[in-house]
Design an enzyme around this catalytic site. Structure first.
Site, PDB file in Angstrom:
ATOM      1  N   GLU A 124     -16.309  24.203  -8.931  1.00 46.15           N
ATOM      2  CA  GLU A 124     -15.064  24.977  -9.117  1.00 46.15           C
ATOM      3  C   GLU A 124     -14.509  25.412  -7.759  1.00 46.15           C
ATOM      4  O   GLU A 124     -15.238  25.877  -6.887  1.00 46.15           O
ATOM      5  CB  GLU A 124     -15.319  26.209 -10.000  1.00 46.15           C
ATOM      6  CG  GLU A 124     -14.042  27.039 -10.163  1.00 46.15           C
ATOM      7  CD  GLU A 124     -14.085  28.090 -11.256  1.00 46.15           C
ATOM      8  OE1 GLU A 124     -15.082  28.186 -11.983  1.00 46.15           O
ATOM      9  OE2 GLU A 124     -13.079  28.822 -11.377  1.00 46.15           O
ATOM     10  N   ASP A 144     -21.266  28.885 -22.299  1.00 48.41           N
ATOM     11  CA  ASP A 144     -21.591  29.601 -21.062  1.00 48.41           C
ATOM     12  C   ASP A 144     -22.574  30.739 -21.317  1.00 48.41           C
ATOM     13  O   ASP A 144     -22.425  31.478 -22.292  1.00 48.41           O
ATOM     14  CB  ASP A 144     -20.306  30.243 -20.511  1.00 48.41           C
ATOM     15  CG  ASP A 144     -19.836  29.601 -19.231  1.00 48.41           C
ATOM     16  OD1 ASP A 144     -20.615  28.888 -18.575  1.00 48.41           O
ATOM     17  OD2 ASP A 144     -18.663  29.824 -18.877  1.00 48.41           O
ATOM     18  N   ASP A 158     -17.021  31.519 -20.372  1.00 49.60           N
ATOM     19  CA  ASP A 158     -16.916  32.985 -20.393  1.00 49.60           C
ATOM     20  C   ASP A 158     -15.548  33.437 -19.873  1.00 49.60           C
ATOM     21  O   ASP A 158     -15.232  34.627 -19.912  1.00 49.60           O
ATOM     22  CB  ASP A 158     -18.076  33.647 -19.638  1.00 49.60           C
ATOM     23  CG  ASP A 158     -18.123  33.265 -18.169  1.00 49.60           C
ATOM     24  OD1 ASP A 158     -17.343  32.397 -17.739  1.00 49.60           O
ATOM     25  OD2 ASP A 158     -18.960  33.846 -17.443  1.00 49.60           O
ATOM     26  N   SER A 159     -14.711  32.483 -19.438  1.00 53.76           N
ATOM     27  CA  SER A 159     -13.310  32.806 -19.127  1.00 53.76           C
ATOM     28  C   SER A 159     -12.621  33.376 -20.365  1.00 53.76           C
ATOM     29  O   SER A 159     -11.542  33.960 -20.258  1.00 53.76           O
ATOM     30  CB  SER A 159     -12.572  31.547 -18.644  1.00 53.76           C
ATOM     31  OG  SER A 159     -12.736  30.496 -19.565  1.00 53.76           O
ATOM     32  N   LYS A 162     -24.357  26.454 -20.115  1.00 61.38           N
ATOM     33  CA  LYS A 162     -23.982  26.382 -18.694  1.00 61.38           C
ATOM     34  C   LYS A 162     -24.317  27.706 -18.040  1.00 61.38           C
ATOM     35  O   LYS A 162     -24.177  28.766 -18.663  1.00 61.38           O
ATOM     36  CB  LYS A 162     -22.486  26.080 -18.547  1.00 61.38           C
ATOM     37  CG  LYS A 162     -22.012  26.120 -17.084  1.00 61.38           C
ATOM     38  CD  LYS A 162     -20.624  25.524 -16.906  1.00 61.38           C
ATOM     39  CE  LYS A 162     -19.496  26.458 -17.160  1.00 61.38           C
ATOM     40  NZ  LYS A 162     -19.492  27.676 -16.313  1.00 61.38           N
ATOM     41  N   GLU A 182     -24.200  29.776 -13.968  1.00 60.71           N
ATOM     42  CA  GLU A 182     -23.669  29.739 -12.598  1.00 60.71           C
ATOM     43  C   GLU A 182     -24.793  29.899 -11.576  1.00 60.71           C
ATOM     44  O   GLU A 182     -25.725  30.669 -11.791  1.00 60.71           O
ATOM     45  CB  GLU A 182     -22.633  30.860 -12.408  1.00 60.71           C
ATOM     46  CG  GLU A 182     -21.381  30.641 -13.234  1.00 60.71           C
ATOM     47  CD  GLU A 182     -20.294  31.680 -12.969  1.00 60.71           C
ATOM     48  OE1 GLU A 182     -20.426  32.482 -12.025  1.00 60.71           O
ATOM     49  OE2 GLU A 182     -19.311  31.675 -13.735  1.00 60.71           O
TER      50      GLU A 182
HETATM   51  O1  KIV Z   1     -15.577  29.928 -18.084  1.00 59.07           O
HETATM   52  C1  KIV Z   1     -14.966  28.883 -17.846  1.00 59.07           C
HETATM   53  O2  KIV Z   1     -13.908  28.592 -18.402  1.00 59.07           O
HETATM   54  C2  KIV Z   1     -15.532  27.983 -16.850  1.00 59.07           C
HETATM   55  C3  KIV Z   1     -14.671  26.861 -16.382  1.00 59.07           C
HETATM   56  C4  KIV Z   1     -13.720  27.402 -15.401  1.00 59.07           C
HETATM   57  C5  KIV Z   1     -15.460  25.745 -15.860  1.00 59.07           C
HETATM   58  O3  KIV Z   1     -16.627  28.169 -16.419  1.00 59.07           O
END
Ligand code: KIV
Length: 292
Positions: free
Chosen positions: A187, A88, A49-50, A118, A120
């Site tokens: 992280e 994510d 989600d970055s 994924k 969090e």
């Molecule tokens: O969103 C992302 O890019 C991430 C990485 C930093 C692991 O969660």
């Protein structure tokens, strides 16, 4: 009779099995083109989600939506064929209840074709991780610096640099391991804690700013390529693509303004009309053999 085509891609169990065998290599990917380039070199790629910050210029990952993740996830699956694709779950799509998490994660898997999701959170997400994995959804957990909690944490802060923080983070790692996650991202974490966690749990740890003590590494592709304006201390820039793009664009602009591009090499001429004449006889070799 149904036919099951062989699975050629890396799967979540393949990644889990790498612990103690060989380091796990991963990068983020947000679109088909870069997914195709990195596919031969990584074990898994993360549609993180970055992308909200990197691709869409958002101030944090908090505003990222499920539809954005599905759009980029679909492109990355289309562009790759070998690596596991992990997508994510964005903020607000899984925290409320295991049932809501399942509904949204199932949608992500059905619509993108990815092999895992994924999310969090550590101990607080253990029940949800168990619920999802029991129902066919492989889960990668993410603890330590969790960017979706930026507003609670008061910024992007490295975790575990004070001994007093260790117990909660170790508890998080143990909880996601026992809940059935196949791997966990650590992280922004102090090296000594990342080492202790990596040695104490059964699943692989994937580090980003958490040292070489982890079982694998991940970086944001644009950061390691030199495309991001600012990068954190833990990033090594393996390329200078930003400077290369700028050089090429400046050259293009200069050529267009000087009418040096396009040249005759880049234009289409008119089609030549075919001249009428007596048709030639077909050669023996090209003649069809008569059928009986
Ligand atoms: O969103 C992302 O890019 C991430 C990485 C930093 C692991 O969660």
């Amino acid at each position: 009779m149904s036919q099951h085509p062989p699975i050629k891609r890396y799967t979540a169990p393949d990644i889990q099995a790498q612990k103690g065998q060989k380091p796990i290599v991963s990068l983020t990917a947000y679109h088909a083109h870069t997914a195709g380039i990195i596919d031969p070199y990584v074990d898994f790629m993360l549609v993180g989600d970055s992308l909200g910050m990197v691709m869409h210029g958002l101030p944090s990952t908090v505003p990222v939506t499920l539809d954005m993740m599905i759009m980029h996830g679909t492109a990355v699956v289309r562009g790759s064929k070998r690596a596991l694709v992990v997508v994510d779950m964005p903020f607000g799509s899984y925290e409320e209840s295991p049932q809501i998490a399942f509904r949204n994660a199932a949608r992500v898997m059905k619509e993108t074709g990815c092999g895992a999701i994924k999310l969090e959170g550590g101990a607080r997400m253990a029940e949800t991780i168990h619920y999802l994995t029991q129902r066919g959804i492989p889960v990668m957990a993410h603890i330590g610096l969790t960017p979706q909690s930026v507003n609670v944490m008061g910024g992007f802060k490295t975790q575990g640099r004070e001994q007093a923080q260790w117990a909660a983070l170790e508890e998080d790692a143990k909880a996601v391991d026992e809940a059935g996650a196949f791997a966990v991202v650590l992280e922004g974490m102090a090296e000594a804690l990342a080492e202790k966690i990596s040695k104490s749990i059964m699943i692989p740890t994937i580090g980003i700013g958490a040292s070489a003590q982890c079982d694998g590494q991940i970086l944001v592709l644009e950061d390691m390529l030199g495309l991001s304006p600012r990068v954190p201390k833990f990033v090594k820039e393996f390329g200078q693509i930003g400077a290369a793009i700028e050089g090429a664009v400046a050259h293009y602009a200069q050529d267009v303004r000087a009418r040096a591009f396009p040249t005759n090499d880049h234009v289409y001429g008119m089609k030549q009309k075919k001249k009428k004449g007596i048709p030639l006889k077909k050669s023996a070799s090209k003649r069809k053999t008569p059928t009986k």
